[in-house]
Design an enzyme around this catalytic site. Sequence first.
Site, PDB file in Angstrom:
ATOM      1  N   ASP A 133      94.790  -9.497  60.009  1.00  0.00           N
ATOM      2  CA  ASP A 133      93.435  -9.640  59.473  1.00  0.00           C
ATOM      3  C   ASP A 133      93.422  -9.237  58.000  1.00  0.00           C
ATOM      4  OD1 ASP A 133      92.525  -6.758  61.536  1.00  0.00           O
ATOM      5  OD2 ASP A 133      93.993  -6.951  59.934  1.00  0.00           O
ATOM      6  N   ASN A 168      85.195   0.360  69.048  1.00  0.00           N
ATOM      7  CA  ASN A 168      84.260  -0.480  69.833  1.00  0.00           C
ATOM      8  C   ASN A 168      85.008  -1.536  70.631  1.00  0.00           C
ATOM      9  OD1 ASN A 168      85.112  -2.200  67.880  1.00  0.00           O
ATOM     10  ND2 ASN A 168      83.090  -2.645  67.008  1.00  0.00           N
ATOM     11  N   HIS A 202      87.482  -3.487  69.470  1.00  0.00           N
ATOM     12  CA  HIS A 202      87.981  -4.670  68.746  1.00  0.00           C
ATOM     13  C   HIS A 202      89.493  -4.644  68.661  1.00  0.00           C
ATOM     14  CE1 HIS A 202      87.526  -2.151  64.930  1.00  0.00           C
ATOM     15  NE2 HIS A 202      88.722  -2.661  64.774  1.00  0.00           N
ATOM     16  N   GLU A 213      85.435  -8.537  66.721  1.00  0.00           N
ATOM     17  CA  GLU A 213      84.389  -7.586  67.069  1.00  0.00           C
ATOM     18  C   GLU A 213      83.750  -7.959  68.415  1.00  0.00           C
ATOM     19  OE1 GLU A 213      84.140  -4.901  65.618  1.00  0.00           O
ATOM     20  OE2 GLU A 213      83.470  -4.967  63.522  1.00  0.00           O
TER      21      GLU A 213
HETATM   22  C1  GLP Z   1      90.894  -1.934  61.917  1.00  0.00           C
HETATM   23  C2  GLP Z   1      91.988  -3.002  62.000  1.00  0.00           C
HETATM   24  C3  GLP Z   1      92.598  -3.083  63.378  1.00  0.00           C
HETATM   25  C4  GLP Z   1      92.964  -1.677  63.853  1.00  0.00           C
HETATM   26  C5  GLP Z   1      91.688  -0.850  63.959  1.00  0.00           C
HETATM   27  C6  GLP Z   1      91.980   0.564  64.475  1.00  0.00           C
HETATM   28  O1  GLP Z   1      89.713  -2.467  62.373  1.00  0.00           O
HETATM   29  N1  GLP Z   1      91.467  -4.313  61.646  1.00  0.00           N
HETATM   30  O2  GLP Z   1      93.756  -3.909  63.319  1.00  0.00           O
HETATM   31  O3  GLP Z   1      93.614  -1.734  65.119  1.00  0.00           O
HETATM   32  O4  GLP Z   1      91.096  -0.745  62.660  1.00  0.00           O
HETATM   33  O5  GLP Z   1      92.472   1.306  63.396  1.00  0.00           O
HETATM   34  P1  GLP Z   1      93.034   2.795  63.558  1.00  0.00           P
HETATM   35  O6  GLP Z   1      94.448   2.602  64.035  1.00  0.00           O
HETATM   36  O7  GLP Z   1      92.954   3.362  62.177  1.00  0.00           O
HETATM   37  O8  GLP Z   1      92.164   3.507  64.568  1.00  0.00           O
END
Ligand code: GLP
Length: 232
Positions: free
Chosen positions: A74, A133, A135, A140
Amino acid sequence: MLRQDTPTSLGTYEPYATLSLRVAEVVREQIRRKPDSRLGLPTGRTPTDTYKVLSQWTREGAINWERAKAFGLDEYYDVEETVSFRRYLETNLYSNINLPAQSQFNPLQFDDYDGLIAREGGLDLTILGIGQNGHIAFNEPGTPLLSWTHSIWLTESTLKANAEFFKGRPPANAVTMGIQTILASRKIVLMASGKNKKDILQKALHGPVTADVPASFLQLHKDLVVMTDFEY
Ligand code: GLP
């Protein structure tokens, strides 16, 4: 699932170090078995030490990335380069490994990211984190199962979770691999770190398969490995 006290070659007994080591081992093994592996790579806090381990093993000559290809999951629109996901992967991984620059792909660079991935033979292994949430990548809640790479408006929950990486609010608009893009990967590793991810992981893996929790679509995948640093 990892035992809490598994020793790691990083010389610590911290479960996060173990989680990071184990996910790095999956990537190393994937590239050893198929040197031209196509990899879907995540960003965020969870995979940072996995990238440290992969960088260390590359320096030691244990991994050769020259034929591999990497696809970012992403990316934000209208984001300052220094806080882009592309820069995150550059800093945490690409600058430490021998993956050719022309083999590093970002969804913002292509109008037809799914077509590119298909022409490259599909993803062999995709590593995912999970948002609070539910995702995955930036899919989302409300993202349909039949979704490919697309643009999205980020939810308040996601903007809040990622605000620390930005001086102000993060960009509200991003592009993400879709659920179908991700499920088409031949193998998926879902990693979750921190007890704050326990509830959403439980919902994702044991709750109903629903667009309300996009990570629940992973229940449909035939080769999903879940790795955490907590009991769940
Ligand atoms: C962002 C990224 C995701 C990631 C998520 C959780 O939204 N787009 O790819 O998995 O955050 O991030 P973290 O590992 O910092 O909790």
